[in-house]
Design an enzyme around this catalytic site. Structure first.
Site, PDB file in Angstrom:
ATOM      1  N   SER A  48      -9.256  39.703  22.741  1.00 15.86           N
ATOM      2  CA  SER A  48      -8.790  38.296  22.681  1.00 15.86           C
ATOM      3  C   SER A  48      -9.030  37.599  21.274  1.00 15.86           C
ATOM      4  O   SER A  48      -9.749  38.210  20.530  1.00 15.86           O
ATOM      5  CB  SER A  48      -9.264  37.496  23.579  1.00 15.86           C
ATOM      6  OG  SER A  48     -10.724  37.267  23.649  1.00 15.86           O
ATOM      7  N   ASP A  80      -5.162  40.988  22.210  1.00 20.31           N
ATOM      8  CA  ASP A  80      -5.036  40.709  23.533  1.00 20.31           C
ATOM      9  C   ASP A  80      -4.749  39.115  23.565  1.00 20.31           C
ATOM     10  O   ASP A  80      -5.395  38.279  22.965  1.00 20.31           O
ATOM     11  CB  ASP A  80      -6.307  40.980  24.455  1.00 20.31           C
ATOM     12  CG  ASP A  80      -5.849  40.845  25.841  1.00 20.31           C
ATOM     13  OD1 ASP A  80      -4.713  40.916  26.431  1.00 20.31           O
ATOM     14  OD2 ASP A  80      -6.699  40.548  26.606  1.00 20.31           O
ATOM     15  N   HIS A  81      -3.810  38.516  24.120  1.00 23.03           N
ATOM     16  CA  HIS A  81      -3.623  37.073  24.440  1.00 23.03           C
ATOM     17  C   HIS A  81      -3.725  36.304  22.986  1.00 23.03           C
ATOM     18  O   HIS A  81      -4.384  35.370  23.129  1.00 23.03           O
ATOM     19  CB  HIS A  81      -4.439  36.445  25.642  1.00 23.03           C
ATOM     20  CG  HIS A  81      -4.283  37.051  26.811  1.00 23.03           C
ATOM     21  ND1 HIS A  81      -3.097  36.441  27.595  1.00 23.03           N
ATOM     22  CD2 HIS A  81      -4.724  37.646  27.691  1.00 23.03           C
ATOM     23  CE1 HIS A  81      -3.212  36.837  28.945  1.00 23.03           C
ATOM     24  NE2 HIS A  81      -4.245  37.599  28.926  1.00 23.03           N
ATOM     25  N   ASP A 102       1.207  36.003  23.399  1.00 22.60           N
ATOM     26  CA  ASP A 102       1.203  35.271  24.663  1.00 22.60           C
ATOM     27  C   ASP A 102       1.666  33.906  24.420  1.00 22.60           C
ATOM     28  O   ASP A 102       0.924  33.011  24.151  1.00 22.60           O
ATOM     29  CB  ASP A 102      -0.039  35.317  25.493  1.00 22.60           C
ATOM     30  CG  ASP A 102      -0.129  34.620  26.509  1.00 22.60           C
ATOM     31  OD1 ASP A 102       1.010  34.051  27.189  1.00 22.60           O
ATOM     32  OD2 ASP A 102      -1.099  34.319  27.218  1.00 22.60           O
ATOM     33  N   HIS A 204      -2.245  42.182  33.777  1.00 21.27           N
ATOM     34  CA  HIS A 204      -3.129  41.610  33.459  1.00 21.27           C
ATOM     35  C   HIS A 204      -4.111  41.224  34.713  1.00 21.27           C
ATOM     36  O   HIS A 204      -3.591  40.916  35.621  1.00 21.27           O
ATOM     37  CB  HIS A 204      -3.044  40.380  32.574  1.00 21.27           C
ATOM     38  CG  HIS A 204      -2.388  40.465  31.261  1.00 21.27           C
ATOM     39  ND1 HIS A 204      -3.334  40.360  30.359  1.00 21.27           N
ATOM     40  CD2 HIS A 204      -1.260  41.230  30.643  1.00 21.27           C
ATOM     41  CE1 HIS A 204      -2.774  40.717  28.981  1.00 21.27           C
ATOM     42  NE2 HIS A 204      -1.472  41.375  29.335  1.00 21.27           N
ATOM     43  N   GLY A 206      -6.787  42.726  36.323  1.00 25.31           N
ATOM     44  CA  GLY A 206      -6.694  43.853  37.299  1.00 25.31           C
ATOM     45  C   GLY A 206      -8.047  43.651  37.958  1.00 25.31           C
ATOM     46  O   GLY A 206      -8.019  44.363  38.936  1.00 25.31           O
TER      47      GLY A 206
HETATM   48 ZN    ZN Z   1      -5.023  38.852  30.260  1.00 30.71          ZN
END
Ligand code: ZN
Length: 280
Positions: A48, A80-81, A102, A204, A206
């Site tokens: 992230s 990520d994100h 995102d 996402h 999970g």
């Molecule tokens: Zn996520």
């Protein structure tokens, strides 16, 4: 090395899912690769914005390169994100293989425009970079949720909007909100998947979703599943226990060895659940 796009299309076709696991330390990145090697599959390591800043973008890329050499499996590094075009560009400049831009908190048109800017920038740098966009509102953050998080109907990704988004942007992957939330929730989330075509679908959050629902999600077309909270919980609870039992130990690499192993075991279990065994 085979392109991530090809692998995701293959996974969609064959109804298995690739795993995406977050890391903020080189040890965690290694544990993810050890697990993937053991299961015999490709792996996506995610950072992230916070995790990437902690590691350093250039350092994360260097570690990935070292791990590729050591493990000889396809290892992809994903931003990520990343919540701004600038942050996504920084990851592209550093040499990330994959970007999750995102902008799901923005209005649809602004989301589309930002994603297109990132795709154009990525393609100019290198053709193989995989770009993921996100639609819908994913609640929560990557920790154990103490209070019940209500998911509202308007949070869900609308399938017509999703198809339009894919058409307007040409994203390789789409993160959708289908009842999943970030962090492990108290209630069992119910997944409801409507599938747009020509794009790999990403689930996402999970962590904490029952195995049967994960399997159903893969059957419905999910080709990539993100796990963060489950491995954080495995690592930290084992670390707390080890520190408590060895109060005189000060060698950090000895104190966190069993925690890293606990993390690896969780990852192996998830990859097997995703049907990813022997899919390199
Ligand atoms: Zn996520």
């Amino acid at each position: 090395m085979i392109a991530l796009k090809e692998i995701l299309l293959q996974a969609t076709r064959e109804h298995w899912s690739t795993g995406h696991f977050n890391a903020s330390e080189s040890d965690h990145m290694r544990a993810i690769c050890e697990a993937a090697k053991e299961v015999g599959t490709i792996v996506i390591i995610g950072t992230s914005e916070g995790e990437a800043k902690h590691l350093g973008y250039d350092i994360a890329v260097s570690i990935r390169d070292g791990l590729r050499k050591e493990f000889q499996i396809p290892i992809f590094l994903n931003a990520d994100h990343h919540k701004s075009v600038e942050a996504a560009k920084a990851a592209i400049d550093a040499g990330y293989d994959s970007i999750h831009i995102d902008l799901s908190a923005l209005p649809f048109e602004e989301n589309v425009a930002g994603v297109n800017e990132v795709i154009e920038y990525a393609r100019r740098k290198e053709s193989g970079i995989s770009v993921e966009g996100e639609l819908g509102y994913l609640r929560g953050d990557s920790k154990i949720q103490k209070e019940k998080i209500a998911i509202k109907p308007e949070d869900y990704t609308d399938s017509d909007k999703a198809a339009e988004f894919v058409k307007l942007t040409g994203v390789d992957r789409l993160a959708i909100a289908v009842g999943n939330i970030h962090g492990i929730s108290l209630d069992e989330p119910v997944l409801d998947i409507a599938r747009p075509k020509d794009v790999a679908l990403v689930l996402h959050a999970g962590s904490g979703i029952p195995d049967e629902q994960i399997k159903a999600a893969i059957e419905a077309g999910i080709a990539n599943i993100h796990i963060n909270t489950d491995i954080r919980v495995a690592f930290v609870s084992e670390l707390r226990k080890t520190i408590g039992e060895h109060l005189d130990e000060v060698a950090m690499y000895k104190l966190d060895a069993s925690a890293t192993k606990a993390m690896k075991e969780v990852i192996i279990g998830k990859l097997k659940l995703f049907g990813a065994s022997n899919k390199v």
